[in-house]
Design a protein around this motif. Sequence first.
Motif, PDB file in Angstrom:
ATOM      1  N   MET A   1     -39.528 -36.447 -34.063  1.00 16.93           N
ATOM      2  CA  MET A   1     -39.379 -35.432 -35.085  1.00 16.93           C
ATOM      3  C   MET A   1     -39.061 -34.097 -34.410  1.00 16.93           C
ATOM      4  O   MET A   1     -39.728 -33.673 -33.484  1.00 16.93           O
ATOM      5  N   SER A   2     -38.047 -33.406 -34.883  1.00 15.61           N
ATOM      6  CA  SER A   2     -37.681 -32.128 -34.286  1.00 15.61           C
ATOM      7  C   SER A   2     -38.505 -30.998 -34.901  1.00 15.61           C
ATOM      8  O   SER A   2     -39.010 -31.107 -36.013  1.00 15.61           O
ATOM      9  N   ARG A   3     -38.613 -29.913 -34.143  1.00 15.38           N
ATOM     10  CA  ARG A   3     -39.351 -28.738 -34.625  1.00 15.38           C
ATOM     11  C   ARG A   3     -38.552 -28.010 -35.688  1.00 15.38           C
ATOM     12  O   ARG A   3     -37.341 -27.890 -35.572  1.00 15.38           O
ATOM     13  N   VAL A  38     -54.282 -18.727 -41.395  1.00 15.08           N
ATOM     14  CA  VAL A  38     -53.467 -19.804 -40.825  1.00 15.08           C
ATOM     15  C   VAL A  38     -53.698 -21.024 -41.705  1.00 15.08           C
ATOM     16  O   VAL A  38     -54.843 -21.419 -41.937  1.00 15.08           O
ATOM     17  N   LYS A  39     -52.628 -21.607 -42.208  1.00 20.12           N
ATOM     18  CA  LYS A  39     -52.731 -22.741 -43.123  1.00 20.12           C
ATOM     19  C   LYS A  39     -52.062 -23.971 -42.494  1.00 20.12           C
ATOM     20  O   LYS A  39     -50.972 -23.881 -41.949  1.00 20.12           O
ATOM     21  N   THR A  40     -52.726 -25.113 -42.590  1.00 16.90           N
ATOM     22  CA  THR A  40     -52.177 -26.361 -42.079  1.00 16.90           C
ATOM     23  C   THR A  40     -51.117 -26.885 -43.034  1.00 16.90           C
ATOM     24  O   THR A  40     -51.366 -26.993 -44.239  1.00 16.90           O
ATOM     25  N   ARG A  41     -49.940 -27.198 -42.495  1.00 16.15           N
ATOM     26  CA  ARG A  41     -48.815 -27.699 -43.291  1.00 16.15           C
ATOM     27  C   ARG A  41     -48.432 -29.118 -42.913  1.00 16.15           C
ATOM     28  O   ARG A  41     -47.563 -29.701 -43.511  1.00 16.15           O
ATOM     29  N   GLY A  42     -49.062 -29.664 -41.909  1.00  9.54           N
ATOM     30  CA  GLY A  42     -48.781 -31.022 -41.455  1.00  9.54           C
ATOM     31  C   GLY A  42     -49.704 -31.332 -40.294  1.00  9.54           C
ATOM     32  O   GLY A  42     -50.544 -30.516 -39.918  1.00  9.54           O
ATOM     33  N   ASP A  43     -49.546 -32.524 -39.713  1.00 12.55           N
ATOM     34  CA  ASP A  43     -50.421 -32.913 -38.611  1.00 12.55           C
ATOM     35  C   ASP A  43     -50.378 -31.913 -37.461  1.00 12.55           C
ATOM     36  O   ASP A  43     -51.397 -31.555 -36.899  1.00 12.55           O
ATOM     37  N   ASP A  44     -49.189 -31.460 -37.104  1.00 14.99           N
ATOM     38  CA  ASP A  44     -49.033 -30.536 -35.983  1.00 14.99           C
ATOM     39  C   ASP A  44     -48.255 -29.296 -36.384  1.00 14.99           C
ATOM     40  O   ASP A  44     -47.602 -28.674 -35.551  1.00 14.99           O
ATOM     41  N   LEU A  45     -48.308 -28.935 -37.660  1.00 13.01           N
ATOM     42  CA  LEU A  45     -47.572 -27.759 -38.130  1.00 13.01           C
ATOM     43  C   LEU A  45     -48.518 -26.844 -38.899  1.00 13.01           C
ATOM     44  O   LEU A  45     -49.217 -27.283 -39.814  1.00 13.01           O
ATOM     45  N   HIS A  46     -48.553 -25.596 -38.486  1.00 11.58           N
ATOM     46  CA  HIS A  46     -49.443 -24.617 -39.098  1.00 11.58           C
ATOM     47  C   HIS A  46     -48.633 -23.368 -39.411  1.00 11.58           C
ATOM     48  O   HIS A  46     -47.712 -23.015 -38.680  1.00 11.58           O
ATOM     49  N   GLN A  47     -48.984 -22.695 -40.491  1.00 11.73           N
ATOM     50  CA  GLN A  47     -48.254 -21.522 -40.935  1.00 11.73           C
ATOM     51  C   GLN A  47     -49.162 -20.308 -40.887  1.00 11.73           C
ATOM     52  O   GLN A  47     -50.288 -20.341 -41.383  1.00 11.73           O
TER      53      GLN A  47
END
Length: 57
Positions: A1-3, A38-47
């Motif tokens: 999966m790309s960033r 900071v909000k979690t948007r996926g397993d390894d993605l945070h906003q």
Amino acid sequence: MSRPEKTITVGELKQHIEGLPDNAEIFFGSGDLTFYRVKTRGDDLHQIEFNELYEVE
């Protein structure tokens, strides 16, 4: 999966602020953005969210 575009890793962010003391102040944007959370948007993605709304032109 790309960033997703316009992201950096936590490791990259740590490199950028490495050496700053814990009491160093930072600002976001032109100083017009206030950190909210900071909000979690996926397993390894945070906003990082800000209190202000903005539009990209």
